[in-house]
Design a protein around this motif. Structure first.
Motif, PDB file in Angstrom:
ATOM      1  N   GLN A 148      56.875   2.229  68.585  1.00 58.11           N
ATOM      2  CA  GLN A 148      55.535   2.006  70.121  1.00 58.11           C
ATOM      3  C   GLN A 148      55.034   3.279  69.616  1.00 58.11           C
ATOM      4  O   GLN A 148      55.672   3.973  69.334  1.00 58.11           O
ATOM      5  CB  GLN A 148      56.606   2.600  71.314  1.00 58.11           C
ATOM      6  N   LEU A 149      53.982   2.870  69.728  1.00 56.37           N
ATOM      7  CA  LEU A 149      52.818   5.055  69.150  1.00 56.37           C
ATOM      8  C   LEU A 149      52.984   5.448  70.740  1.00 56.37           C
ATOM      9  O   LEU A 149      52.466   4.388  71.566  1.00 56.37           O
ATOM     10  CB  LEU A 149      51.962   4.236  68.492  1.00 56.37           C
ATOM     11  N   ILE A 150      52.947   7.107  70.630  1.00 55.11           N
ATOM     12  CA  ILE A 150      53.117   7.377  72.350  1.00 55.11           C
ATOM     13  C   ILE A 150      52.592   8.241  71.748  1.00 55.11           C
ATOM     14  O   ILE A 150      52.454   9.191  71.329  1.00 55.11           O
ATOM     15  CB  ILE A 150      54.413   7.598  72.355  1.00 55.11           C
ATOM     16  N   VAL A 151      50.644   8.692  72.698  1.00 57.04           N
ATOM     17  CA  VAL A 151      50.051   9.357  72.679  1.00 57.04           C
ATOM     18  C   VAL A 151      50.489  10.661  73.654  1.00 57.04           C
ATOM     19  O   VAL A 151      50.106  10.307  74.817  1.00 57.04           O
ATOM     20  CB  VAL A 151      48.161   9.052  72.639  1.00 57.04           C
ATOM     21  N   ILE A 152      49.907  11.896  73.672  1.00 57.83           N
ATOM     22  CA  ILE A 152      50.457  13.190  74.532  1.00 57.83           C
ATOM     23  C   ILE A 152      49.057  13.628  74.084  1.00 57.83           C
ATOM     24  O   ILE A 152      49.142  14.429  72.991  1.00 57.83           O
ATOM     25  CB  ILE A 152      51.806  13.476  74.772  1.00 57.83           C
ATOM     26  N   GLY A 192      41.491  10.228  83.397  1.00 60.15           N
ATOM     27  CA  GLY A 192      41.580   8.701  83.746  1.00 60.15           C
ATOM     28  C   GLY A 192      41.047   7.589  82.810  1.00 60.15           C
ATOM     29  O   GLY A 192      41.898   6.677  82.773  1.00 60.15           O
ATOM     30  N   GLU A 193      41.073   8.089  81.006  1.00 59.29           N
ATOM     31  CA  GLU A 193      41.531   6.821  80.204  1.00 59.29           C
ATOM     32  C   GLU A 193      42.519   6.742  80.370  1.00 59.29           C
ATOM     33  O   GLU A 193      42.829   5.897  79.191  1.00 59.29           O
ATOM     34  CB  GLU A 193      40.421   7.349  79.251  1.00 59.29           C
ATOM     35  N   PHE A 194      43.259   7.057  80.209  1.00 57.90           N
ATOM     36  CA  PHE A 194      44.561   7.647  79.908  1.00 57.90           C
ATOM     37  C   PHE A 194      45.441   7.063  80.565  1.00 57.90           C
ATOM     38  O   PHE A 194      45.432   6.571  82.485  1.00 57.90           O
ATOM     39  CB  PHE A 194      45.081   8.794  80.013  1.00 57.90           C
ATOM     40  N   ASP A 195      46.910   5.759  80.088  1.00 54.76           N
ATOM     41  CA  ASP A 195      47.756   4.812  81.248  1.00 54.76           C
ATOM     42  C   ASP A 195      48.121   5.149  82.202  1.00 54.76           C
ATOM     43  O   ASP A 195      48.553   5.149  83.368  1.00 54.76           O
ATOM     44  CB  ASP A 195      48.344   4.289  80.405  1.00 54.76           C
ATOM     45  N   HIS A 229      47.345  -0.485  72.289  1.00 55.73           N
ATOM     46  CA  HIS A 229      49.109  -0.948  72.309  1.00 55.73           C
ATOM     47  C   HIS A 229      49.718   0.058  72.995  1.00 55.73           C
ATOM     48  O   HIS A 229      50.903  -0.035  73.028  1.00 55.73           O
ATOM     49  CB  HIS A 229      49.666  -2.170  72.328  1.00 55.73           C
ATOM     50  N   ALA A 230      49.278   1.393  72.682  1.00 52.67           N
ATOM     51  CA  ALA A 230      49.685   2.966  72.319  1.00 52.67           C
ATOM     52  C   ALA A 230      49.984   2.896  73.636  1.00 52.67           C
ATOM     53  O   ALA A 230      48.857   2.566  74.980  1.00 52.67           O
ATOM     54  CB  ALA A 230      48.346   3.511  71.596  1.00 52.67           C
ATOM     55  N   VAL A 231      50.981   3.519  74.367  1.00 52.97           N
ATOM     56  CA  VAL A 231      51.215   4.357  75.286  1.00 52.97           C
ATOM     57  C   VAL A 231      50.575   5.301  75.703  1.00 52.97           C
ATOM     58  O   VAL A 231      50.881   6.424  74.272  1.00 52.97           O
ATOM     59  CB  VAL A 231      52.667   4.214  76.033  1.00 52.97           C
ATOM     60  N   LYS A 232      49.826   5.756  76.238  1.00 57.13           N
ATOM     61  CA  LYS A 232      48.630   7.237  76.482  1.00 57.13           C
ATOM     62  C   LYS A 232      48.858   7.656  77.808  1.00 57.13           C
ATOM     63  O   LYS A 232      48.839   7.032  79.079  1.00 57.13           O
ATOM     64  CB  LYS A 232      47.781   6.684  76.588  1.00 57.13           C
ATOM     65  N   ILE A 233      49.511   9.125  77.254  1.00 54.25           N
ATOM     66  CA  ILE A 233      49.727  10.165  78.658  1.00 54.25           C
ATOM     67  C   ILE A 233      49.002  11.293  78.565  1.00 54.25           C
ATOM     68  O   ILE A 233      48.899  11.977  77.579  1.00 54.25           O
ATOM     69  CB  ILE A 233      51.350  10.376  78.460  1.00 54.25           C
ATOM     70  N   PHE A 234      47.936  11.312  79.675  1.00 52.12           N
ATOM     71  CA  PHE A 234      47.637  12.702  79.697  1.00 52.12           C
ATOM     72  C   PHE A 234      48.092  13.692  80.974  1.00 52.12           C
ATOM     73  O   PHE A 234      48.485  13.502  81.417  1.00 52.12           O
ATOM     74  CB  PHE A 234      46.237  12.547  80.359  1.00 52.12           C
ATOM     75  N   ILE A 235      49.045  15.245  80.034  1.00 54.11           N
ATOM     76  CA  ILE A 235      49.130  15.938  80.680  1.00 54.11           C
ATOM     77  C   ILE A 235      47.897  17.004  81.649  1.00 54.11           C
ATOM     78  O   ILE A 235      47.371  17.714  80.631  1.00 54.11           O
ATOM     79  CB  ILE A 235      50.182  16.760  79.860  1.00 54.11           C
TER      80      ILE A 235
END
Length: 192
Positions: free
Chosen positions: A5-9, A159-162, A115-121
């Motif tokens: 799983q690719l996770i983008v922070i 808002g572009e992030f999951d 399908h990467a999980v995209k998280i915005f801090i």
């Protein structure tokens, strides 16, 4: 084959991405942190190959042409990018791969890894973000001002992030990220 799983922070400079990622890796040492490449000069204490891969602009541009990056962007006058091969190797081994990257790079990842999980801090406020940038004491006043202007643009794109997480309390933000990753792992398992 168990694909990882690719996770983008991502999030603005000074929001605490690096601290959150470091704490996640302390809790989950089996996860892989992709080391980014950059053309900026190393900061005091940074180690080539651990903190970043440091390249000249010429070297970086040759790698862009050879498609050696999953994503790359120019930010604050320097290039930043994610080397392709180590990430793909880790994903093919079924591992979680964390990318701590800027907004432009995250948008490129969306194209190649939808399908990467995209998280915005997010920061609790702009004034808190400014305080954090100043307390780091790593940048000149001009760089801080550029980072704050850029932060406004980045926050507008959250808002572009999951998922969007406000980093007001480190432990709470960390728990929220872990909860997201457990949820997505469970959903992925159910879909197999």
């Amino acid at each position: 084959m168990n694909f990882g799983q690719l996770i983008v922070i991502t999030g603005p400079s000074g929001v605490g991405k690096g601290t959150l990622v470091r704490l996640l890796l302390e809790r989950h040492p089996e996860w892989y942190l992709s080391v980014s490449a950059t053309t900026r000069a190393p900061r005091e204490g940074e180690v080539d190959g651990k903190d970043y891969y440091f390249f000249s602009k010429e070297q970086f541009e040759i790698m862009i042409q050879a498609e050696k990056f999953l994503e790359w962007a120019e930010y604050a006058g320097n290039y930043y990018g994610t080397p392709r091969t180590p990430v793909e190797e880790q994903l093919h081994q079924g591992n979680y791969v964390l990318l701590e990257i800027e907004l432009l790079g995250a948008r490129q990842i969306q194209q190649t890894f939808p399908h990467a999980v995209k998280i915005f801090i997010l920061p609790p406020s702009m004034s808190e973000l400014e305080d954090r940038l100043r307390k780091r004491a790593k940048d000149s006043e001009a760089v801080i001002e550029r980072r704050l202007e850029r932060a406004k643009e980045e926050i507008a794109a959250s808002g572009e992030f999951d998922w969007q997480i406000v980093n007001d309390n480190l432990e709470t933000a960390l728990d929220e990220i872990e909860s997201i990753l457990v949820t997505t792992r469970n959903q992925k398992s159910e879909n197999l």
